[in-house]
Enzyme design. Sequence first.
Site, PDB file in Angstrom:
ATOM      1  N   PRO A  79       0.856  -1.205   0.000  1.00  0.00           N
ATOM      2  CA  PRO A  79       0.000   0.000   0.000  1.00  0.00           C
ATOM      3  C   PRO A  79       0.884   1.244   0.000  1.00  0.00           C
ATOM      4  O   PRO A  79       1.436   1.638   1.028  1.00  0.00           O
ATOM      5  CB  PRO A  79      -0.797  -0.142   1.297  1.00  0.00           C
ATOM      6  N   ASP A 128       5.864   2.694   2.003  1.00  0.00           N
ATOM      7  CA  ASP A 128       5.000   1.577   2.357  1.00  0.00           C
ATOM      8  C   ASP A 128       4.198   1.969   3.596  1.00  0.00           C
ATOM      9  O   ASP A 128       4.763   2.144   4.685  1.00  0.00           O
ATOM     10  CB  ASP A 128       5.853   0.335   2.645  1.00  0.00           C
ATOM     11  N   HIS A 129       2.865   2.115   3.437  1.00  0.00           N
ATOM     12  CA  HIS A 129       2.021   2.611   4.520  1.00  0.00           C
ATOM     13  C   HIS A 129       1.901   1.610   5.674  1.00  0.00           C
ATOM     14  O   HIS A 129       1.404   1.948   6.752  1.00  0.00           O
ATOM     15  CB  HIS A 129       0.623   2.942   3.978  1.00  0.00           C
ATOM     16  N   ARG A 130       2.354   0.378   5.491  1.00  0.00           N
ATOM     17  CA  ARG A 130       2.347  -0.591   6.581  1.00  0.00           C
ATOM     18  C   ARG A 130       3.441  -0.289   7.601  1.00  0.00           C
ATOM     19  O   ARG A 130       3.388  -0.782   8.743  1.00  0.00           O
ATOM     20  CB  ARG A 130       2.538  -2.009   6.037  1.00  0.00           C
ATOM     21  N   VAL A 131       4.437   0.509   7.189  1.00  0.00           N
ATOM     22  CA  VAL A 131       5.604   0.747   8.033  1.00  0.00           C
ATOM     23  C   VAL A 131       5.710   2.206   8.464  1.00  0.00           C
ATOM     24  O   VAL A 131       6.048   2.502   9.615  1.00  0.00           O
ATOM     25  CB  VAL A 131       6.890   0.311   7.296  1.00  0.00           C
TER      26      VAL A 131
END
Length: 405
Positions: A205, A377-380
Amino acid sequence: MPRRELTMPKLSDSMADAVILRWLKSAGDSFARGEGLIEVETDKATVIYEAEWDGTLDAILAPEGATVPVGEPIATLVNGDGATGGAERRVRPQAEPTTPTPPPPLRDAGGRAPAAASSGAERLVATPVARRTAVELGVSLHGITGTGPGGRITVEDVTRAAAEADATAAPQGEISGRGDVRVLDPTPTQSTIARRMVESATTIPVFTVSIDVDMSQIVASRREARSRGEDVPSLNDFVVSAAAATLREFPRFNASYVDGKVECYSRVNVGIAVATEDALLVPVVRDADRKSPAELADETRRLADAARRRTLRPEDFHDGTFTVSNLGMFGVRSFTAIIDPPQVAILAVGGTRRAPVEDGPDRISFRDVMTLTLGCDHRVVYGADGAQFLSRLRELLERPLPGAL
């Protein structure tokens, strides 16, 4: 005497398979540690794999021109002392890779798939250009009669075999008024790039943030140095240097997302995207935060030259923690780069341009402006993290420390 299978080694972090270009030993030949056994084309470069022990090549299981996945058997070996031996590589555990689309099968001159090589098969004799052309065209050297000296297969023999194979296929003809169709099979490098870009686009994402940076001080310093006849680092070298320093302050960008967890690294190894004639390669500058722009310039020149000549070593691709991609030399103002998984960020660098900037009350001046775009990376990391990262990067570029220029 005990035997052991030699498997296709993993020669880069992203390697899923490789094409066997040339066997440097024949069945029954002995070899010493450090001698070249096989020349392969990976997703990154053409590499000669060297023996890690003394022994004998017992049988060849994968013929020249074959595409073999990592870990699959390619030969059987016998150690000189009678003990078994095997090609093993220590590789950091990674997330389970997505299953790549299998490459197109090799064809012989009649359009048929080649039979597996036997241990007693006679080694084919072909020119290096003919071997590379066969790989690019997807044509097996087996079944081709060489017209060169001593029966050597030439590039003309390969192209003729490819034309004959195409002639046996169903004619593609004209489709929907678009004219004749020419279908091009991707090279192993292009296939791997395609697989990894699909993996990135479908699993990460991504969000992007951009910022304009006033590069006037660095541009002026470079101009002065050139007037004195000095070697001058490129603008990209200054960007890489400042990005490496920023990564030290923002460690979540110097990381990977693996198996649902974030791995933050103590070393800052920056990948430099290099466009070649038919692919995009990303060699790595290790410990970039500890190098001056001049030292980075020496290293990036070496890597870029080796990338374009396809002579990079396997270790030149390993252990990247962040990537910088620059299209400024083509006049591009800004662009969005695709993250190289499992990394969590990539910096896209545009070209410098003369732009009007407010310079005090009722006064406009023209400055050298560069647009930087950070893909994350929007997860991080999150939007505010990306904004703070770029703000600090701009500060380091607009007000470089003494000695950095």
